[in-house]
Design an enzyme around this catalytic site. Structure first.
Site, PDB file in Angstrom:
ATOM      1  N   SER A  25      55.490  18.023  -8.529  1.00 15.55           N
ATOM      2  CA  SER A  25      56.643  18.422  -7.673  1.00 15.55           C
ATOM      3  C   SER A  25      58.045  18.957  -8.678  1.00 15.55           C
ATOM      4  O   SER A  25      58.144  18.281  -9.589  1.00 15.55           O
ATOM      5  CB  SER A  25      57.000  17.079  -7.267  1.00 15.55           C
ATOM      6  OG  SER A  25      56.129  16.338  -6.552  1.00 15.55           O
ATOM      7  N   HIS A  55      56.223  22.157  -3.480  1.00 12.98           N
ATOM      8  CA  HIS A  55      55.054  22.541  -4.314  1.00 12.98           C
ATOM      9  C   HIS A  55      54.622  24.072  -3.625  1.00 12.98           C
ATOM     10  O   HIS A  55      55.137  24.593  -2.623  1.00 12.98           O
ATOM     11  CB  HIS A  55      53.780  21.748  -3.810  1.00 12.98           C
ATOM     12  CG  HIS A  55      53.958  20.479  -4.465  1.00 12.98           C
ATOM     13  ND1 HIS A  55      52.976  20.143  -5.363  1.00 12.98           N
ATOM     14  CD2 HIS A  55      54.757  19.488  -4.147  1.00 12.98           C
ATOM     15  CE1 HIS A  55      53.209  18.823  -5.703  1.00 12.98           C
ATOM     16  NE2 HIS A  55      54.352  18.359  -4.874  1.00 12.98           N
ATOM     17  N   HIS A  77      47.471  15.615  -2.986  1.00 17.55           N
ATOM     18  CA  HIS A  77      47.405  14.148  -3.110  1.00 17.55           C
ATOM     19  C   HIS A  77      46.488  13.281  -2.306  1.00 17.55           C
ATOM     20  O   HIS A  77      46.450  13.825  -1.313  1.00 17.55           O
ATOM     21  CB  HIS A  77      49.029  13.719  -3.284  1.00 17.55           C
ATOM     22  CG  HIS A  77      49.923  14.293  -4.123  1.00 17.55           C
ATOM     23  ND1 HIS A  77      50.452  15.441  -3.475  1.00 17.55           N
ATOM     24  CD2 HIS A  77      50.565  14.183  -5.271  1.00 17.55           C
ATOM     25  CE1 HIS A  77      51.446  16.005  -4.514  1.00 17.55           C
ATOM     26  NE2 HIS A  77      51.460  15.046  -5.380  1.00 17.55           N
ATOM     27  N   TYR A  79      47.397  10.547  -0.838  1.00 15.82           N
ATOM     28  CA  TYR A  79      47.969  10.131   0.301  1.00 15.82           C
ATOM     29  C   TYR A  79      48.123  11.243   1.348  1.00 15.82           C
ATOM     30  O   TYR A  79      48.567  11.059   2.467  1.00 15.82           O
ATOM     31  CB  TYR A  79      49.454   9.763  -0.115  1.00 15.82           C
ATOM     32  CG  TYR A  79      50.201  10.678  -0.601  1.00 15.82           C
ATOM     33  CD1 TYR A  79      50.827  11.804   0.198  1.00 15.82           C
ATOM     34  CD2 TYR A  79      50.735  10.846  -1.937  1.00 15.82           C
ATOM     35  CE1 TYR A  79      51.882  12.726  -0.455  1.00 15.82           C
ATOM     36  CE2 TYR A  79      51.554  11.788  -2.558  1.00 15.82           C
ATOM     37  CZ  TYR A  79      52.073  12.591  -1.734  1.00 15.82           C
ATOM     38  OH  TYR A  79      52.879  13.795  -2.166  1.00 15.82           O
ATOM     39  N   GLU A  80      47.731  12.608   1.233  1.00  9.81           N
ATOM     40  CA  GLU A  80      47.933  13.489   2.139  1.00  9.81           C
ATOM     41  C   GLU A  80      46.775  13.265   3.054  1.00  9.81           C
ATOM     42  O   GLU A  80      46.953  13.604   4.516  1.00  9.81           O
ATOM     43  CB  GLU A  80      47.843  15.112   1.622  1.00  9.81           C
ATOM     44  CG  GLU A  80      49.167  15.022   0.851  1.00  9.81           C
ATOM     45  CD  GLU A  80      49.042  16.467   0.195  1.00  9.81           C
ATOM     46  OE1 GLU A  80      49.325  17.592   0.887  1.00  9.81           O
ATOM     47  OE2 GLU A  80      49.171  16.563  -1.096  1.00  9.81           O
ATOM     48  N   ALA A 107      55.570  14.417 -11.378  1.00 10.34           N
ATOM     49  CA  ALA A 107      56.836  13.642 -11.408  1.00 10.34           C
ATOM     50  C   ALA A 107      56.423  12.032 -11.389  1.00 10.34           C
ATOM     51  O   ALA A 107      55.403  11.767 -10.663  1.00 10.34           O
ATOM     52  CB  ALA A 107      57.288  13.970 -10.015  1.00 10.34           C
ATOM     53  N   MET A 202      51.872   9.268  -7.996  1.00 13.68           N
ATOM     54  CA  MET A 202      50.787   9.395  -7.126  1.00 13.68           C
ATOM     55  C   MET A 202      49.822  10.345  -7.207  1.00 13.68           C
ATOM     56  O   MET A 202      49.210  10.947  -6.267  1.00 13.68           O
ATOM     57  CB  MET A 202      51.668   9.672  -5.751  1.00 13.68           C
ATOM     58  CG  MET A 202      52.748   8.691  -5.254  1.00 13.68           C
ATOM     59  SD  MET A 202      53.617   8.948  -3.858  1.00 13.68           S
ATOM     60  CE  MET A 202      54.848   7.570  -4.267  1.00 13.68           C
ATOM     61  N   SER A 203      49.403  11.063  -8.528  1.00 11.19           N
ATOM     62  CA  SER A 203      48.662  12.063  -8.726  1.00 11.19           C
ATOM     63  C   SER A 203      48.053  11.844 -10.034  1.00 11.19           C
ATOM     64  O   SER A 203      47.831  10.672 -10.657  1.00 11.19           O
ATOM     65  CB  SER A 203      49.346  13.349  -8.599  1.00 11.19           C
ATOM     66  OG  SER A 203      50.388  13.654  -9.725  1.00 11.19           O
ATOM     67  N   ASN A 226      62.856   9.259 -12.051  1.00 13.39           N
ATOM     68  CA  ASN A 226      63.713   7.976 -11.730  1.00 13.39           C
ATOM     69  C   ASN A 226      63.205   6.708 -12.489  1.00 13.39           C
ATOM     70  O   ASN A 226      62.035   6.842 -12.909  1.00 13.39           O
ATOM     71  CB  ASN A 226      63.486   7.771 -10.109  1.00 13.39           C
ATOM     72  CG  ASN A 226      62.089   7.745  -9.814  1.00 13.39           C
ATOM     73  OD1 ASN A 226      61.460   8.936  -9.597  1.00 13.39           O
ATOM     74  ND2 ASN A 226      61.624   6.351  -9.549  1.00 13.39           N
ATOM     75  N   HIS A 238      61.737  11.014  -1.879  1.00 13.83           N
ATOM     76  CA  HIS A 238      61.289  12.415  -2.450  1.00 13.83           C
ATOM     77  C   HIS A 238      62.433  13.361  -2.607  1.00 13.83           C
ATOM     78  O   HIS A 238      62.303  14.225  -3.455  1.00 13.83           O
ATOM     79  CB  HIS A 238      60.367  12.908  -1.127  1.00 13.83           C
ATOM     80  CG  HIS A 238      59.568  13.914  -1.540  1.00 13.83           C
ATOM     81  ND1 HIS A 238      58.729  14.110  -2.741  1.00 13.83           N
ATOM     82  CD2 HIS A 238      59.458  15.195  -0.922  1.00 13.83           C
ATOM     83  CE1 HIS A 238      58.252  15.148  -2.854  1.00 13.83           C
ATOM     84  NE2 HIS A 238      58.512  16.082  -1.655  1.00 13.83           N
TER      85      HIS A 238
END
Ligand code: HPA
Length: 263
Positions: A25, A55, A77, A79-80, A107, A202-203, A226, A238
Site C-alpha cells: 500500500s 495499489h 490480499h 481479505y478481498e 504497510a 494483512m499480507s 501507525n 486505511h
C-alpha cells in the site's frame, strides 16, 4: 493456447528476470522507475483483480538499477476474496521467468515503541496469526515446506548492508499476519505482543509461504504507518495507512535501489 508465460514474454522479452518485488500500500512509486514494460493485470490470466485503493495493478518488467526485475504493483490480499493463494499464479510466473528471489513489501502497524510510523522494519521471521495457509489443498509432498529460514539470511544481510550504506535505519522484527480487513482490537495486539510479534499487517505471509514452496528465496520489509491498536491515541484507518506510507516509501526506495545495485 498461449500460456501466461507466452503472453508476458511476448511483451517483455525472454531475457531472464533475476528478482521479483511485490509493492505494498502506497509504495507503488518504485514500479514506475522500472525501465521496461508495464502489463495490466487484466491482461494476465490468473492474476488478481485487485480492488484495494492505493495499489497499482500492473506487472512491470525491465531494468531497475541495472537488474532485470519483475515488479508487482499490487497484490490481492486474503481479505478481498478469502483466497490465501491468490498470488500463486503471479509467483509461479515469477519463477518461470527465471527469478531466484522475491522481496515483498507491505504497510504495517508497529508493536514496538522504538519502531515508529515512517520507519522501516526488516522481517526476520513471521507469525501466521491468521492460521490460514495458501498451500491447503496442494496435493504434492512439496506442500510440507520448511519455514525455518523462510526469511533468507543472505538476502537479509544484503538488505541490512544496503540500508547501512544509504544511512537508513533498518531494525529487524517479527511480523504477524492478521486476516483483516478490519483492524485488530487492542486485546489482539496485546496477544500478538505476548506471542512475539513486533509488527502486524494483512499480507506478506502467504506470499512468503508460496515463494518458499516455489523454491524462491524470500525477504520482506514493512513500512510502519501507525502504532498498532491501543498503543497510541491516533485513530487507525486505511486513509491513514495510505497517507503515511509515502514517508517510509522514500526510505524503502533508497534501500531497494542500493540493494539492487550491489546485487
Ligand atoms: N494492522 C494491520 N494492518 C496494517 C496496520 C495495522 O495496524 N497498519 C497498516 N497495515
Amino acid at each position: 493456447m498461449k500460456t501466461l508465460l507466452d503472453i508476458v514474454q511476448s511483451r517483455a522479452g525472454t531475457a531472464p528476470v533475476r528478482l521479483g518485488l511485490i509493492l505494498g500500500s502506497g509504495l507503488g512509486h518504485l514500479a514506475h522507475a522500472v525501465d521496461g514494460v508495464a502489463i495490466p493485470y487484466a491482461d494476465l490470466p490468473g492474476f488478481p483483480h485487485v480492488g484495494v485503493s492505493g495499489h497499482n495493478p500492473h506487472l512491470h518488467i525491465g531494468l531497475l538499477e541495472g537488474v532485470r526485475v519483475a515488479v508487482f504493483g499490487a497484490r490481492e490480499h486474503y481479505y478481498e476474496n478469502g483466497n490465501p493463494a491468490a498470488m500463486r499464479p503471479a509467483l509461479e510466473l515469477l519463477r518461470a521467468l527465471g527469478a531466484g528471489s522475491l522481496i515483498t513489501t507491505n504497510a504495517a502497524g508497529s508493536l514496538r515503541p522504538d519502531i515508529r510510523p515512517g520507519d522501516l522494519m526488516l522481517l526476520n521471521d513471521h507469525i501466521n496469526f491468521s492460521g490460514l495457509n495458501p498451500l491447503i489443498g496442494e496435493k504434492t509432498d512439496a506442500r510440507f515446506v520448511p519455514m525455518t529460514t523462510a526469511h533468507d539470511p543472505d538476502l537479509r544481510a544484503a538488505l541490512r548492508d544496503a540500508a547501512q550504506a544509504v544511512g537508513v535505519a533498518l531494525p529487524e522484527g517479527v511480523y504477524a499476519w492478521y486476516s483483516g480487513p478490519s483492524f485488530e482490537t487492542p486485546a489482539e495486539i496485546r496477544a500478538i505482543k505476548i506471542l512475539g510479534g513486533d509488527a502486524v499487517g494483512m499480507s506478506t505471509v502467504p506470499e512468503v509461504i508460496l515463494a518458499r514452496f516455489l523454491g524462491l528465496r524470500a525477504a520482506a520489509i514493512s513500512t510502519i504507518t501507525n502504532m498498532a491498536a491501543g498503543m497510541s491515541d491516533e485513530a487507525i484507518s486505511h486513509e491513514h495507512t495510505k497517507a503515511m506510507a509515502p514517508l517510509g516509501a522514500a526510505k524503502l526506495e533508497k534501500v531497494l535501489r542500493r540493494f539492487l545495485r550491489d546485487l
